[in-house]
Design an enzyme around this catalytic site. Structure first.
Site, short mmCIF file in Angstrom:
data_model
loop_
_atom_site.label_atom_id
_atom_site.label_comp_id
_atom_site.label_asym_id
_atom_site.label_seq_id
_atom_site.Cartn_x
_atom_site.Cartn_y
_atom_site.Cartn_z
N LYS A 199 0.82 -1.22 0.00
CA LYS A 199 0.00 0.00 0.00
C LYS A 199 0.85 1.28 0.00
O LYS A 199 2.06 1.23 0.26
CB LYS A 199 -0.93 -0.04 1.22
CG LYS A 199 -1.96 -1.16 1.16
CD LYS A 199 -2.98 -1.02 2.28
CE LYS A 199 -4.01 -2.13 2.24
NZ LYS A 199 -5.05 -1.96 3.29
N TYR A 213 -12.63 -2.15 -3.50
CA TYR A 213 -13.13 -2.15 -2.12
C TYR A 213 -14.66 -2.00 -2.06
O TYR A 213 -15.19 -1.60 -1.02
CB TYR A 213 -12.46 -1.03 -1.33
CG TYR A 213 -11.05 -1.39 -0.86
CD1 TYR A 213 -10.83 -2.50 -0.05
CD2 TYR A 213 -9.96 -0.60 -1.21
CE1 TYR A 213 -9.55 -2.83 0.38
CE2 TYR A 213 -8.68 -0.92 -0.78
CZ TYR A 213 -8.48 -2.04 0.02
OH TYR A 213 -7.23 -2.37 0.47
N ARG A 255 2.63 -6.14 9.06
CA ARG A 255 1.94 -4.99 9.67
C ARG A 255 2.59 -4.59 11.00
O ARG A 255 2.66 -3.39 11.32
CB ARG A 255 0.46 -5.29 9.81
CG ARG A 255 -0.24 -5.24 8.43
CD ARG A 255 -1.58 -5.86 8.46
NE ARG A 255 -2.35 -5.63 7.23
CZ ARG A 255 -3.38 -6.37 6.88
NH1 ARG A 255 -3.78 -7.38 7.65
NH2 ARG A 255 -4.04 -6.11 5.76
N ASN A 271 -2.03 0.44 6.61
CA ASN A 271 -1.53 -0.82 7.19
C ASN A 271 -0.66 -1.64 6.23
O ASN A 271 -0.54 -2.85 6.35
CB ASN A 271 -2.68 -1.64 7.77
CG ASN A 271 -3.64 -2.16 6.72
OD1 ASN A 271 -3.55 -1.80 5.55
ND2 ASN A 271 -4.56 -3.01 7.13
N HIS A 321 -2.31 -5.52 1.73
CA HIS A 321 -3.61 -6.18 1.58
C HIS A 321 -3.36 -7.59 1.08
O HIS A 321 -2.50 -7.80 0.24
CB HIS A 321 -4.49 -5.45 0.56
CG HIS A 321 -5.66 -6.28 0.12
ND1 HIS A 321 -6.84 -6.31 0.83
CD2 HIS A 321 -5.81 -7.17 -0.91
CE1 HIS A 321 -7.67 -7.18 0.23
NE2 HIS A 321 -7.07 -7.70 -0.82
N GLU A 361 -9.83 -10.64 -7.47
CA GLU A 361 -8.85 -9.55 -7.29
C GLU A 361 -7.69 -9.68 -8.29
O GLU A 361 -7.25 -8.68 -8.87
CB GLU A 361 -8.37 -9.54 -5.84
CG GLU A 361 -9.48 -9.17 -4.86
CD GLU A 361 -9.09 -9.29 -3.39
OE1 GLU A 361 -7.94 -9.68 -3.09
OE2 GLU A 361 -9.95 -8.98 -2.54
P1 CMP Z 1 -7.52 -4.45 3.68
O1 CMP Z 1 -7.08 -5.83 4.02
O2 CMP Z 1 -6.93 -3.81 2.51
O3 CMP Z 1 -9.12 -4.46 3.52
C1 CMP Z 1 -9.95 -3.38 3.89
C2 CMP Z 1 -9.19 -2.26 4.48
O4 CMP Z 1 -9.96 -1.30 5.15
C3 CMP Z 1 -8.25 -2.79 5.54
O5 CMP Z 1 -7.22 -3.52 4.94
C4 CMP Z 1 -7.84 -1.52 6.25
O6 CMP Z 1 -6.74 -0.90 5.65
C5 CMP Z 1 -9.08 -0.66 6.05
N1 CMP Z 1 -9.74 -0.46 7.32
C6 CMP Z 1 -10.31 -1.38 8.10
N2 CMP Z 1 -10.81 -0.81 9.22
C7 CMP Z 1 -10.54 0.52 9.12
C8 CMP Z 1 -10.82 1.64 9.94
N3 CMP Z 1 -11.46 1.50 11.12
N4 CMP Z 1 -10.40 2.84 9.53
C9 CMP Z 1 -9.76 2.99 8.34
N5 CMP Z 1 -9.48 1.95 7.51
C10 CMP Z 1 -9.86 0.74 7.90
#
Ligand code: CMP
Length: 140
Positions: free
Chosen positions: A11, A51, A104, A114, A117, A128
């Site tokens: 990311k 998403y 992470r 984070n 993904h 995906e």
């Molecule tokens: P990812 O695995 O890419 O899938 C969905 C993403 O939403 C997740 O990782 C996080 O980066 C993001 N995400 C999940 N919870 C939150 C939150 N409370 N605030 C902001 N981003 C979030």
């Protein structure tokens, strides 16, 4: 367990800090093979499609803005049990809960930023991967 493929994104928070190689080192050390990889700047439409399952969540707008804020590296990873193996290698979504040595825990800044993904199921991995790669770009 058969050989599987999973979809990965390194990311913007990680690419901006020049951590692509560091993340890839953790991926490869875990036994995952990078069989396709490209650095792209996602469009808003691509991020919203990717998403879409989260579109009712309060963080959706912030998530899309973040994912298009800087380049990402999209990847296909291959291994036995690759989907679960990569989820274990990334660690918990919130880095505060991620185990030592995970991507992470090592690199993520917050639950939103984070660093990585990974697909959560065989079905989603196929969807995906197909969003970002054609078959001849994946070389196992
Ligand atoms: P990812 O695995 O890419 O899938 C969905 C993403 O939403 C997740 O990782 C996080 O980066 C993001 N995400 C999940 N919870 C939150 C939150 N409370 N605030 C902001 N981003 C979030």
């Amino acid at each position: 367990m058969a050989i599987q493929r999973t979809f990965s994104i390194i990311k913007p928070d990680a690419t901006e800090r020049n951590l692509t190689g560091a993340v890839n080192a953790v991926i490869e050390k875990a036994g995952l093979r990078i069989v396709a990889q490209k650095r792209i700047l996602m469009t808003r439409a691509q991020a919203e499609t990717f998403y879409a399952v989260h579109k009712e969540r309060p963080f959706f707008g912030e998530l899309v803005d973040f994912m298009i804020s800087a380049p990402v590296v999209v990847q296909v990873l291959e291994a036995e049990n690759a989907i679960q193996l990569y989820r274990d290698t990334m660690g918990a979504t919130n880095p505060a809960n991620a185990a030592d040595g995970t991507i992470r825990k090592l690199f993520a800044k917050s639950v939103g930023e984070n660093s990585a993904h990974g697909s959560d199921s065989v079905e989603n991995a196929a969807i995906e991967i197909a969003q970002f790669f054609s078959g001849n770009e994946i070389v196992g």
